[in-house]
Motif scaffolding. Sequence first.
Motif, PDB file in Angstrom:
ATOM      1  N   LEU A  42      32.775  36.196  28.244  1.00 33.64           N
ATOM      2  CA  LEU A  42      32.068  36.046  29.511  1.00 33.64           C
ATOM      3  C   LEU A  42      30.716  36.738  29.440  1.00 33.64           C
ATOM      4  O   LEU A  42      30.608  37.865  28.962  1.00 33.64           O
ATOM      5  N   SER A  43      29.700  36.033  29.918  1.00 29.46           N
ATOM      6  CA  SER A  43      28.350  36.602  29.921  1.00 29.46           C
ATOM      7  C   SER A  43      27.737  36.415  31.309  1.00 29.46           C
ATOM      8  O   SER A  43      26.843  35.586  31.501  1.00 29.46           O
ATOM      9  N   ARG A  44      28.217  37.177  32.240  1.00 29.01           N
ATOM     10  CA  ARG A  44      27.651  37.205  33.596  1.00 29.01           C
ATOM     11  C   ARG A  44      28.290  38.359  34.365  1.00 29.01           C
ATOM     12  O   ARG A  44      29.331  38.886  33.983  1.00 29.01           O
ATOM     13  N   GLU A  45      27.685  38.696  35.457  1.00 33.60           N
ATOM     14  CA  GLU A  45      28.212  39.767  36.296  1.00 33.60           C
ATOM     15  C   GLU A  45      29.357  39.242  37.149  1.00 33.60           C
ATOM     16  O   GLU A  45      29.289  38.131  37.678  1.00 33.60           O
ATOM     17  N   ILE A  46      30.414  40.021  37.268  1.00 37.74           N
ATOM     18  CA  ILE A  46      31.531  39.624  38.132  1.00 37.74           C
ATOM     19  C   ILE A  46      31.824  40.743  39.128  1.00 37.74           C
ATOM     20  O   ILE A  46      31.644  41.927  38.831  1.00 37.74           O
ATOM     21  N   CYS A  47      32.285  40.341  40.298  1.00 38.06           N
ATOM     22  CA  CYS A  47      32.634  41.327  41.318  1.00 38.06           C
ATOM     23  C   CYS A  47      34.081  41.772  41.128  1.00 38.06           C
ATOM     24  O   CYS A  47      34.830  41.201  40.332  1.00 38.06           O
ATOM     25  N   GLU A  48      34.492  42.779  41.875  1.00 36.42           N
ATOM     26  CA  GLU A  48      35.835  43.351  41.742  1.00 36.42           C
ATOM     27  C   GLU A  48      36.916  42.300  41.975  1.00 36.42           C
ATOM     28  O   GLU A  48      37.941  42.289  41.282  1.00 36.42           O
ATOM     29  N   GLU A  49      36.686  41.417  42.950  1.00 40.98           N
ATOM     30  CA  GLU A  49      37.686  40.403  43.290  1.00 40.98           C
ATOM     31  C   GLU A  49      37.886  39.377  42.167  1.00 40.98           C
ATOM     32  O   GLU A  49      38.927  38.731  42.073  1.00 40.98           O
ATOM     33  N   GLU A  50      36.884  39.221  41.304  1.00 36.05           N
ATOM     34  CA  GLU A  50      36.957  38.219  40.233  1.00 36.05           C
ATOM     35  C   GLU A  50      37.624  38.745  38.959  1.00 36.05           C
ATOM     36  O   GLU A  50      37.983  37.948  38.089  1.00 36.05           O
ATOM     37  N   LYS A  51      37.797  40.029  38.872  1.00 35.40           N
ATOM     38  CA  LYS A  51      38.262  40.617  37.608  1.00 35.40           C
ATOM     39  C   LYS A  51      39.607  40.060  37.147  1.00 35.40           C
ATOM     40  O   LYS A  51      39.824  39.855  35.952  1.00 35.40           O
ATOM     41  N   MET A  52      40.499  39.807  38.080  1.00 36.85           N
ATOM     42  CA  MET A  52      41.803  39.258  37.709  1.00 36.85           C
ATOM     43  C   MET A  52      41.683  37.862  37.102  1.00 36.85           C
ATOM     44  O   MET A  52      42.486  37.472  36.249  1.00 36.85           O
ATOM     45  N   LEU A  53      40.673  37.106  37.539  1.00 40.77           N
ATOM     46  CA  LEU A  53      40.474  35.748  37.030  1.00 40.77           C
ATOM     47  C   LEU A  53      40.011  35.744  35.580  1.00 40.77           C
ATOM     48  O   LEU A  53      40.173  34.751  34.865  1.00 40.77           O
TER      49      LEU A  53
END
Length: 274
Positions: free
Chosen positions: A111-122
């Motif tokens: 993965l090469s982008r910023e993710i928020c806390e809610e997306e981490k499980m995905l």
Amino acid sequence: MKFFSKFIKSKINKDIQQNSVDNFQSEGNINQQRFEKYMYYIKNGIVDSNGKIYKGIKIPIYLKKIIVEYLNYSEVIQNIEFGNCTKENSLFSEIYQEISRFVDIKYNKYLSREICEEEKMLYEDFTIICNKPICVNINELDILLNPWTGEKTIRNLISINDNNVFDGTRYSRNVENCYLYPMDIVVCGRGNHSQFSARYKNQGNTIISEIHDYSNLYSKIKFNGDNYIQKDNGEVIPLEYDKELIFYSGIIFELGRCILNNNHHSLDVTKKLF
């Protein structure tokens, strides 16, 4: 006279039967014959302008480019002629993923982008390599696109111009691209029409937010022109997709084998990763 008539009828029936058999055999072998045309250039090379045999990496690279552009333009034409009816090119990723699941071989995801806390499980099974997308020129890589609306494609061709150059970084929320290695292609999830138009105009840049590495499949799987098969037992991997889609995904899979064997990388980041 009756004998002669019966003879003629019998001869005609035999010819019809033989033609049916020949047609069946040719239909059964046609994809393998098409496949061998591509593999011929890989195995035998081409005669260059100096009369010498060239067998380098540029052959699979350019064959791949031709196939990708053919598929992109075919989809546009189909949607202009028959309406908004296809979104098939993006299924290349799905086919490779299904093969991976069938043979139980994991492919690596980055993965090469910023993710928020809610997306981490995905993205638990992804390796995060950067917090921003990889930026490339719009024609730097071969991008499989799904321009599924003819009218929208034409509208974008008109609107994207010198005063409105496509900028994938600026509009990153509307662009989703995944790079597949060693197939060396990008599959578009979002931003199909705008990227198609930008590529045609050769203007602008785009981004890649995911990289999928299928290198592990190549020691176990091969494509023979009709099917993906397992090398160790010859078992056919069942795939319920359009036959032409399977065919071209298989060609690109085997061109990817050449790219893998030559350790060729179009992206600097994959040189470091693999």
